[in-house]
Design an enzyme around this catalytic site. Structure first.
Site, short mmCIF file in Angstrom:
data_model
loop_
_atom_site.label_atom_id
_atom_site.label_comp_id
_atom_site.label_asym_id
_atom_site.label_seq_id
_atom_site.Cartn_x
_atom_site.Cartn_y
_atom_site.Cartn_z
N THR A 205 51.70 41.57 36.89
CA THR A 205 50.26 41.83 36.92
C THR A 205 49.92 42.23 38.33
OG1 THR A 205 49.79 40.13 35.27
CG2 THR A 205 48.00 40.62 36.79
N ARG A 233 47.55 39.25 21.55
CA ARG A 233 47.60 38.13 22.52
C ARG A 233 46.85 38.54 23.80
NH1 ARG A 233 49.57 37.70 28.09
NH2 ARG A 233 50.16 35.53 28.45
N VAL A 234 46.00 37.66 24.28
CA VAL A 234 45.27 37.92 25.52
C VAL A 234 45.67 36.86 26.54
CG1 VAL A 234 42.97 37.93 26.56
CG2 VAL A 234 43.33 39.01 24.34
N GLY A 257 51.41 35.52 36.65
CA GLY A 257 52.35 34.56 36.07
C GLY A 257 51.92 34.14 34.68
N1 ASP Z 1 49.24 36.65 33.82
C1 ASP Z 1 49.67 37.72 32.98
C2 ASP Z 1 49.56 37.30 31.55
O1 ASP Z 1 49.81 36.17 31.23
C3 ASP Z 1 51.05 38.17 33.20
C4 ASP Z 1 51.53 38.15 34.61
O2 ASP Z 1 50.82 37.92 35.54
O3 ASP Z 1 52.70 38.39 34.84
O4 ASP Z 1 49.24 38.15 30.74
#
Ligand code: ASP
Length: 358
Positions: A205, A233-234, A257
């Protein structure tokens, strides 16, 4: 109140509130508040180009939200970044679904889109939700129709490279998916958190928050989310208070994350509230992470020492220009532009990664 008077009123309230917040924090904090001569922009480790772009724009007088969005647009449009925007890894069905939210500190406004398909720059659509609707969040088909109405170009976001990764995941018939068995199934607790067990590209992200020398602050988070997720999915990235939170009197924070952990702990909001009560940005990020450790109870998500198998990182900037980042696990970095210089800084951490085998 006519427009001009209302603006003046809002501005003077903001200044009064900001002054009060800085005064109370200064007494609680160990660091003296620096006088800002340059913008301060923080981002996740993949955001070096974003921090540079946003800092340049803020220094040239751009609005902080326009600046951080322009920064993350670089990564959203990059087909080689498989965690954000165009070229992001798709859901279980091979379709890329994007999440993003924005917050504009000076006006206390927010916008968000989730599970948006076919549009390269979800952060721009989130900004329009904020500016051109009376809503904060629009999802799925509605978000796509809203983007269409605003003339966004529709493209297939699945690059050949991302399709090949997805196909391999599908062909492997991996157990590393998001479906959990019934509690009484023989190996119900057998699944790990995928973040720990997938080789790479599972999460990813970009979060970017920018502060102007005049004390205006805004932020954006944008992602293709968890790879091979259940369609619809969100994650935390488009959720105000989870993947991003901005308070014009305190500062801003964002996360990357495992989104499920960040949503449950109202992550970015927790970090900003900790800064409000006197913690430095780094301390506040660590505080948010401890909350996640305390509230992760599922055995399948914990290692033999009871530590989360997944990672979460928080990034923060306080209204007086301090910045910080922290991760559950060591060896993480964040991007920062301060004093006119762009650089990578190590994140603080709660747990030391074991040395790599071999
Ligand atoms: N936080 C994001 C999610 O869970 C993914 C990520 O940051 O890697 O969709």
């Amino acid at each position: 109140m006519n427009d001009l008077t209302r603006r003046d009123f809002i501005q003077s309230t903001a200044i009064a509130a900001a002054t009060g917040a800085i005064a109370s924090r200064a007494s609680a904090s160990t660091q003296a508040a620096p006088k800002l001569t340059h913008p301060v922009v923080v981002a996740s480790g993949n955001g070096m180009a974003a921090t540079q772009k946003a800092a340049d724009m803020i220094a040239a007088g751009a609005d902080t939200l326009d600046a951080v969005i322009a920064g993350v647009n670089i990564v959203e449009k990059d087909p080689d970044d498989m965690s954000v925007g165009y070229g992001g890894l798709p859901n279980e069905d091979g379709i890329v679904e994007l999440d993003s939210c924005v917050m504009h500190g000076p006006t206390c406004r927010a916008g968000s889109v989730a599970a948006l398909r076919n549009i390269k720059t979800p952060s721009r659509v989130a900004q329009l939700v904020m500016e051109r609707t009376d809503h904060v969040m629009i999802v799925g088909e509605g978000a796509l129709r809203f983007a269409r109405a605003h003339g966004f170009e529709e493209v297939n976001l699945l690059t050949d490279k991302a399709r090949r990764h997805w196909l391999k995941w599908k062909e492997d018939h991996s157990k590393k998916d998001d479906w959990l068995g019934a509690p009484d199934a023989p190996d119900a607790d057998n699944k790990g958190a995928r973040a720990d067990s997938e080789p790479m590209f599972t999460y990813g992200t970009i979060n970017c928050c920018g502060l102007s020398p005049t004390g205006e602050v805004s932020g954006v988070t944008t992602t293709s989310g968890l790879s091979y997720k259940i369609p619809g999915r969100v994650g935390d990235s488009p959720i105000i208070g989870a993947g991003l939170f901005v308070d014009r009197t305190v500062g801003a924070a964002g996360s990357t994350g495992r989104g499920e952990a960040v949503i449950k702990s109202c992550g970015a909001h927790t970090v900003v509230e900790a800064m409000r009560h006197g913690m430095s940005p780094t301390e506040a990020c660590l505080h948010g992470l401890k909350r996640i450790v305390d509230t992760t109870t599922e055995l399948r998500l914990l290692d033999e020492k009871g530590r989360p198998k997944f990672d979460v990182k928080f990034y923060a900037v306080s209204i007086d220009g301090r910045h910080g980042g922290a991760a559950l696990w060591s060896d993480a970095h964040y991007a920062v532009n301060t004093d006119g210089k762009n650089r990578r800084e190590p994140c603080a951490h709660l747990f030391q990664r074991p040395p790599k085998k071999g």
